[in-house]
Design a protein around this motif. Structure first.
Motif, PDB file in Angstrom:
ATOM      1  N   LEU A 159       0.818  -1.209   0.000  1.00 15.49           N
ATOM      2  CA  LEU A 159       0.000   0.000   0.000  1.00 15.49           C
ATOM      3  C   LEU A 159       0.854   1.261   0.000  1.00 15.49           C
ATOM      4  N   ALA A 160       0.243   2.345  -0.475  1.00 13.90           N
ATOM      5  CA  ALA A 160       0.896   3.647  -0.419  1.00 13.90           C
ATOM      6  C   ALA A 160       0.977   4.099   1.039  1.00 13.90           C
ATOM      7  N   TYR A 161       1.909   5.002   1.275  1.00 15.72           N
ATOM      8  CA  TYR A 161       2.207   5.448   2.634  1.00 15.72           C
ATOM      9  C   TYR A 161       0.978   5.967   3.378  1.00 15.72           C
ATOM     10  N   GLY A 162       0.233   6.837   2.706  1.00 21.54           N
ATOM     11  CA  GLY A 162      -0.926   7.439   3.359  1.00 21.54           C
ATOM     12  C   GLY A 162      -1.952   6.393   3.771  1.00 21.54           C
ATOM     13  N   LEU A 163      -2.152   5.404   2.916  1.00 24.64           N
ATOM     14  CA  LEU A 163      -3.103   4.336   3.240  1.00 24.64           C
ATOM     15  C   LEU A 163      -2.599   3.495   4.404  1.00 24.64           C
ATOM     16  N   GLU A 184       2.677  11.358  15.283  1.00 23.44           N
ATOM     17  CA  GLU A 184       2.776  11.988  13.956  1.00 23.44           C
ATOM     18  C   GLU A 184       1.887  11.306  12.911  1.00 23.44           C
ATOM     19  N   PRO A 185       0.583  11.339  13.124  1.00 23.39           N
ATOM     20  CA  PRO A 185      -0.316  10.643  12.194  1.00 23.39           C
ATOM     21  C   PRO A 185      -0.311  11.258  10.794  1.00 23.39           C
ATOM     22  N   MET A 186       0.180  12.497  10.675  1.00 21.38           N
ATOM     23  CA  MET A 186       0.082  13.136   9.362  1.00 21.38           C
ATOM     24  C   MET A 186       1.427  13.357   8.697  1.00 21.38           C
ATOM     25  N   ALA A 187       2.481  12.815   9.294  1.00 19.68           N
ATOM     26  CA  ALA A 187       3.807  13.026   8.725  1.00 19.68           C
ATOM     27  C   ALA A 187       3.854  12.448   7.312  1.00 19.68           C
ATOM     28  N   GLY A 188       4.435  13.191   6.406  1.00 15.58           N
ATOM     29  CA  GLY A 188       4.650  12.686   5.054  1.00 15.58           C
ATOM     30  C   GLY A 188       3.407  12.582   4.200  1.00 15.58           C
ATOM     31  N   MET A 189       2.312  13.236   4.618  1.00 11.93           N
ATOM     32  CA  MET A 189       1.085  13.142   3.824  1.00 11.93           C
ATOM     33  C   MET A 189       0.892  14.400   2.991  1.00 11.93           C
ATOM     34  N   ASN A 190       0.144  14.264   1.905  1.00 14.31           N
ATOM     35  CA  ASN A 190      -0.221  15.461   1.153  1.00 14.31           C
ATOM     36  C   ASN A 190      -1.468  16.094   1.771  1.00 14.31           C
ATOM     37  N   VAL A 191      -1.848  17.240   1.247  1.00 12.23           N
ATOM     38  CA  VAL A 191      -2.892  18.021   1.901  1.00 12.23           C
ATOM     39  C   VAL A 191      -4.206  17.245   2.011  1.00 12.23           C
ATOM     40  N   GLU A 192      -4.583  16.567   0.922  1.00 16.72           N
ATOM     41  CA  GLU A 192      -5.850  15.841   0.973  1.00 16.72           C
ATOM     42  C   GLU A 192      -5.825  14.724   2.004  1.00 16.72           C
ATOM     43  N   GLU A 193      -4.700  13.998   2.011  1.00 14.86           N
ATOM     44  CA  GLU A 193      -4.588  12.911   2.984  1.00 14.86           C
ATOM     45  C   GLU A 193      -4.650  13.465   4.402  1.00 14.86           C
ATOM     46  N   LYS A 194      -4.013  14.646   4.602  1.00 10.90           N
ATOM     47  CA  LYS A 194      -4.067  15.255   5.932  1.00 10.90           C
ATOM     48  C   LYS A 194      -5.492  15.606   6.307  1.00 10.90           C
ATOM     49  N   GLN A 195      -6.221  16.144   5.356  1.00 12.30           N
ATOM     50  CA  GLN A 195      -7.610  16.515   5.646  1.00 12.30           C
ATOM     51  C   GLN A 195      -8.421  15.284   6.037  1.00 12.30           C
ATOM     52  N   ASP A 196      -8.217  14.204   5.279  1.00 16.12           N
ATOM     53  CA  ASP A 196      -8.916  12.967   5.617  1.00 16.12           C
ATOM     54  C   ASP A 196      -8.578  12.527   7.023  1.00 16.12           C
ATOM     55  N   MET A 197      -7.283  12.520   7.319  1.00 20.17           N
ATOM     56  CA  MET A 197      -6.837  12.037   8.620  1.00 20.17           C
ATOM     57  C   MET A 197      -7.423  12.894   9.737  1.00 20.17           C
ATOM     58  N   CYS A 198      -7.429  14.219   9.544  1.00 24.97           N
ATOM     59  CA  CYS A 198      -8.010  15.115  10.548  1.00 24.97           C
ATOM     60  C   CYS A 198      -9.480  14.771  10.788  1.00 24.97           C
ATOM     61  N   ARG A 199     -10.161  14.518   9.686  1.00 21.35           N
ATOM     62  CA  ARG A 199     -11.571  14.182   9.784  1.00 21.35           C
ATOM     63  C   ARG A 199     -11.760  12.906  10.604  1.00 21.35           C
ATOM     64  N   PHE A 200     -10.916  11.895  10.318  1.00 20.93           N
ATOM     65  CA  PHE A 200     -11.037  10.643  11.079  1.00 20.93           C
ATOM     66  C   PHE A 200     -10.779  10.881  12.565  1.00 20.93           C
ATOM     67  N   ILE A 201      -9.742  11.663  12.848  1.00 18.06           N
ATOM     68  CA  ILE A 201      -9.400  11.880  14.255  1.00 18.06           C
ATOM     69  C   ILE A 201     -10.536  12.591  14.969  1.00 18.06           C
ATOM     70  N   LEU A 202     -11.067  13.625  14.317  1.00 20.45           N
ATOM     71  CA  LEU A 202     -12.152  14.375  14.944  1.00 20.45           C
ATOM     72  C   LEU A 202     -13.396  13.502  15.105  1.00 20.45           C
ATOM     73  N   ASP A 203     -13.681  12.680  14.106  1.00 16.67           N
ATOM     74  CA  ASP A 203     -14.844  11.790  14.194  1.00 16.67           C
ATOM     75  C   ASP A 203     -14.706  10.793  15.329  1.00 16.67           C
ATOM     76  N   VAL A 204     -13.498  10.225  15.442  1.00 13.98           N
ATOM     77  CA  VAL A 204     -13.277   9.256  16.514  1.00 13.98           C
ATOM     78  C   VAL A 204     -13.514   9.921  17.856  1.00 13.98           C
ATOM     79  N   ASN A 205     -12.947  11.127  17.982  1.00 15.52           N
ATOM     80  CA  ASN A 205     -13.064  11.853  19.234  1.00 15.52           C
ATOM     81  C   ASN A 205     -14.523  12.218  19.522  1.00 15.52           C
ATOM     82  N   ASP A 206     -15.201  12.608  18.474  1.00 15.81           N
ATOM     83  CA  ASP A 206     -16.548  13.120  18.616  1.00 15.81           C
ATOM     84  C   ASP A 206     -17.569  11.994  18.813  1.00 15.81           C
ATOM     85  N   GLN A 207     -17.492  10.989  17.928  1.00 13.27           N
ATOM     86  CA  GLN A 207     -18.530   9.959  17.955  1.00 13.27           C
ATOM     87  C   GLN A 207     -18.286   8.890  19.004  1.00 13.27           C
TER      88      GLN A 207
END
Lengths: 261, 363, 306
Positions: A159-163, A184-207
């Motif tokens: 798999l690719a790094y971000g995945l 460092e969950p977002m190290a080495g990611m591009n902007v879109e991957e970072k946005q996805d990761m942020c969304r996952f983190i916030l969702d986990v925290n929230d839900q």
């Protein structure tokens, strides 16, 4: 600031000191973590951030200091106790099981919830099979949540790094942790991957209400998503507070930009 | 063209978790099993499969497959390299022999089980160093198992029932009054044991215990952090692996050789089984069988080739050259596989299947 | 007491020769991170080639240099064909590849020279040294003393080669960090070639000494295998470790062989022949030692970082 319910202190550190041989990695660190919050640890390279995470989940044992976890005091616990008490983590350099598929990697995260023994496993019949399928169902929920259905049977090495980072988060989530440590969950990611990761983190925290302790270099991300931030430099704590407070702190500015002597 | 999975929908996780999720695979596998149990004996009854085929090819192939399977659990799945496989086989063989000898009316299958358990016990003891050391340190340490066990069996007379030459004659295999005498009946006996144990192994490696082994193998620190206990996991791998090797050793003595001495389980045998695992495929149940077939057949093919060369073109090779060429062939194949296809024949098989799925359209 | 010292000294002398074999492993491991299981096979190959050439009528003065050429060629070919394609693979993969190499070299040696046992005469008699017999009443083999002396000189020379010469320094740099060594302009493959050649030379000397002592035969590979416990004791990266480890293994196995069987016989009240402890004692000793100090006597303790 998000609107959410931040609870009592569930984890606190006092005077944590850790050294390897003569090298001091952490010096008298103290801070606390409240339930359901997103707590960031930042600092320049070599500040001792990863060492701090390793202390929290029992990889390293501090020579001095006290950790209070859910009201119980301890110097340090081993990794097994830490996992058992609901602490899961991801690693700075991806630590997936390279020879296994995405599905199996995430299944490993369920291991502490599995009851069957190796004899039942060998027969793969009755309770063992039912258990395997029940956990598979849970894992599929995580796979859906992280949007990685299409790669579930792929060996993670391909798999690719971000995945891979996403799969690693999935493995940690599979344990249904109450505290999630992200190195460092977002190290080495591009902007879109970072946005996805942020969304996952916030969702986990929230839900799920999971408490999150996170190390991250991207200041924009840290300031956006964390509730409180601890700043380390050369193994010492130099600031602690909300993102706004930390941003205004002179010591922090000096540590990041360097001081003119 | 026939190998398509289109149209096969899996509606439940149970279906998706099957050993062979693709229908064609199930059919082929069922065919192989039926052929091994019924087809081979049928062919033998009309004289197409000779006694030699049973005693020199089929039976040893199955027995070595079981040993390779045992080592593969330890090395391929749990990542702990061992050079002491033959010692565990010896424990299984000699323990079974003594259970049969010293306990009146001991059923043979129970004796084999107990022999395997003894091997598992020894495996746990000699697996203890794996908690502190890894890689070739561990490999070097497993040599202690190899030399120490064989020495004990040779020198302590009780194990061989004080046989002056150290050779034991295995008792007859008899179940419920039926004695397995002919080479074909022994083959069927071994085939049954090996089939059942291979199925159990496959189940283990696809469930939690198997995942724990692979996790320790791939990234032990991460495995620990998510709650696998390294000690328990590694020792379990040693125990299960040694159990398999132990039963294989018992079969080696009872169904293959008949008479056996401790020196028969020497370092060379350990290496041979390691080669089966490397060539067949580390971390693959199927690979254990493929590797075993390869290593059993290679010397036979080589010796036929040498004979052919001598007869057809009058080449006069010095005697004993066969075994030297065999060593060189083994050695170069190991190196070849490690360089070109570290996952062995099993991976080649898998790649072949992938290609077949797409055939005749390459994309 | 006298007997004890006789056994001890004989053990130490054979220990020096174990050190010599072990040194071959250390050299290659330090320079390329490969644990070369085939070092033992190289010892066997060297001895067999030298004797084979000698038996063809060449004098030793010619046979030995020719063997040296063969060993260098073997080393270079190994480096090129086996190790270079496997560079950057896991240590354990490389280790298994050298097991394959072991079989290949053993097969090659026997295919060329046959499998029969051959004697090797270096012109040193294996008799007790008169002077010691007269003065201390101890029987110490003259051959062992001289062999140990040769081994000791070689070990010392290699130690100096490593620490003082330019190529030695480059070698240590390579051992520390391949990438960094490459970036300062050290020719990596050249260095590896040199190392394999030196390891071949060490194997040749060890093969001649052991071969003259025990006969040139397949069992030589088992002698060479004893270098493994030596390395576990001494640490895989340490030259002094290989020397001290060799001495410990040599002395302890001889003492164990002499003193343990009677002990066991009284303990279990038996007349069984319990000889042959030498065959496993070094391995079990090393195993027990590992449990106490996994990094060896002189190895570096590794702190694992995540």
């Amino acid at each position: 600031m998000m609107n959410k319910r931040i609870g009592e202190v569930i984890l606190s550190f006092e005077n944590i000191s850790l050294s390897f041989g003569g090298v001091k990695a952490l010096t008298r660190i103290g801070f606390d973590v409240r339930e359901h919050e997103i707590r960031a640890i930042i600092g320049p390279n070599g500040a001792g951030k990863s060492s701090m995470l390793n202390v929290i989940n029992g990889v390293y044992h501090p020579q001095e200091g006290e950790i209070v976890f859910r009201g119980k005091s301890r110097r340090g616990m081993n990794t097994y106790e830490s996992a058992k008490s609901g602490i899961a983590r991801t690693f700075q350099n991806i630590a997936l099981f390279k020879g296994m598929s995405v599905l199996d990697n995430i299944m490993t995260g369920r291991n502490l919830k599995m009851r069957s023994n190796f004899l039942l496993d060998a027969l793969y019949w009755g309770p063992a099979q039912r258990e395997e399928i029940a956990h598979r169902r849970k894992v599929e929920e995580i796979i859906d949540f992280l949007e990685i259905q299409h790669i579930r049977k792929t060996p993670v090495g391909r798999l690719a790094y971000g995945l891979q980072k996403r799969v690693e988060l999935g493995r940690a989530l599979a344990a249904e942790p109450s505290i999630l440590l992200l190195d460092e969950p977002m190290a080495g990611m591009n902007v879109e991957e970072k946005q996805d990761m942020c969304r996952f983190i916030l969702d986990v925290n929230d839900q799920l209400g999971t408490t999150i302790i996170l190390i991250e270099h991207d200041m924009g991300v840290v300031m956006d998503i964390s509730d409180r931030v601890v700043v380390l430099d050369y193994g010492k704590k130099i600031a602690d507070g909300t993102p706004d407070e930390v941003r205004a702190n002179q010591d922090v500015i000096d540590a990041y930009l360097g001081v003119a002597h | 063209m026939f190998y398509r999975e289109a149209g096969q929908f899996k509606a439940t996780y149970a279906e998706d978790n099957r050993i062979f999720p693709i229908r064609q695979d199930r059919i082929v596998f069922a065919f192989i099993i039926i052929f091994a149990f019924l087809g081979v004996p049928l062919l033998a009854s009309i004289g197409l499969v000779s006694n030699y085929t049973f005693t020199a090819i089929l039976t040893p192939f199955l027995i070595f497959s079981l040993a390779a399977l045992g080592l593969n659990i330890l090395t391929g799945y749990a990542g702990q390299l061992s050079l002491g496989t033959a010692a565990f086989m010896a424990v299984g063989a000699f323990a079974s022999y003594n259970f049969m000898l010293r306990i009146e009316g001991m059923p043979i299958l129970v004796a084999f089980m107990l022999g395997g358990l003894c091997a598992a016990g020894v495996g746990i003891v000699f697996g203890l160093p794996s908690l502190r050391i890894r890689g070739f340190y561990l490999a070097a340490a497993t040599l202690a198992t190899q030399f120490f066990i064989v020495w004990c069996l040779t020198k302590i007379g009780w194990f061989t029932n004080y046989s002056s030459s150290g050779v034991i004659s295995a008792q007859k295999i008899a179940i419920l009054g039926y004695t397995f005498e002919s080479s074909m009946s022994k083959y069927l006996f071994v085939l049954s044991v090996v089939s059942v144990m291979a199925l159990l192994a496959k189940n283990m490696v696809r469930s939690n215990i198997g995942r724990s082994w692979m996790a320790i193998r791939d990234m032990d620190m991460a495995a620990e952090v998510i709650g696998f206990r390294p000690m328990r996991t590694k020792l379990m791998a040693f125990a299960v692996s040694s159990f398999y090797c132990g039963v294989s050793g018992a079969l080696f003595a009872y169904a293959y050789l008949g008479t056996v001495e401790p020196e028969g389980f020497n370092l060379d045998l350990s290496f041979r089984i390691l080669f089966m695992v490397i060539i067949g495929g580390l971390g693959s149940i199927l690979g254990s069988f493929l590797g075993s077939a390869f290593i059993v057949l290679l010397p036979i093919v080589l010796s036929i080739t040498i004979q052919f060369l001598e007869h057809s073109i009058g080449l006069n090779l010095p005697s004993g050259i066969g075994s030297s060429i065999e060593l060189m062939a083994f050695g170069s194949l190991i190196i070849f596989f490690l360089i070109v296809e570290p996952h062995g024949l099993a991976r080649l098989w898998q790649i072949g299947k992938e290609k077949l799925r797409l055939w005749p359209f390459p994309h | 007491m006298q007997f004890f010292f006789e056994v001890l000294i004989a053990g130490l002398l054979s220990g020096v020769m174990y050190s010599l074999v072990a040194l071959g492993y250390v050299l290659i491991y330090k320079a390329s991170g490969v644990f070369n299981f085939a070092q033992g096979a190289m010892v066997f190959f060297a001895a067999l080639t030298a004797v084979g050439l000698h038996d063809l009528g060449l004098s030793l003065w010619l046979a030995v240099p020719l063997t040296m050429v063969a060993m260098i060629a073997l080393g270079l070919v190994t480096e090129r064909v086996v190790l270079r394609p496997l560079v950057a693979q896991a240590e354990i993969t490389l280790f298994m590849a050298t097991i394959g190499l072991t079989f290949f070299i053993e097969g090659l040696a026997q295919a060329i020279w046959g499998a029969s046992v051959r004697g090797l005469e270096l012109g040193i008699a294996d008799v007790p040294l008169d002077w010691l017999l007269d003065h201390a009443n101890m029987a110490i083999s003259q051959f062992d003393l001289i062999a140990a002396g040769i081994a000791a000189v070689l070990v010392a020379a290699l130690a100096i080669f490593f620490s003082k010469t330019k190529i030695g320094r480059a070698l240590r740099a390579v051992a520390d960090d391949h990438q960094a060594a490459l970036s300062v302009g050290i020719p990596l493959h050249h260095i590896w070639g040199v190392v394999w050649a030196v390891a071949g030379f060490v194997a040749l000397v060890a093969g001649l000494l052991w071969g003259a002592r025990n006969g040139v035969q397949f069992a030589l590979t088992f002698v060479a295998l004893k270098a493994l416990p030596v390395l576990i004791l001494g640490g895989f990266t340490s030259v002094p470790g290989a020397i001290v480890g060799g001495l410990i293994i040599g002395a302890s196995e001889k003492l164990a062989e002499v003193y343990i069987p009677p002990l066991l016989q009284t303990l279990f009240d038996t007349q069984m022949n319990l000889g042959g402890i030498e065959g496993w004692f070094p391995y079990v000793l090393a195993l027990l030692f590992l449990l106490v100090r996994p990094e060896g006597l002189f190895g570096e303790r590794i702190i694992r970082r995540i």
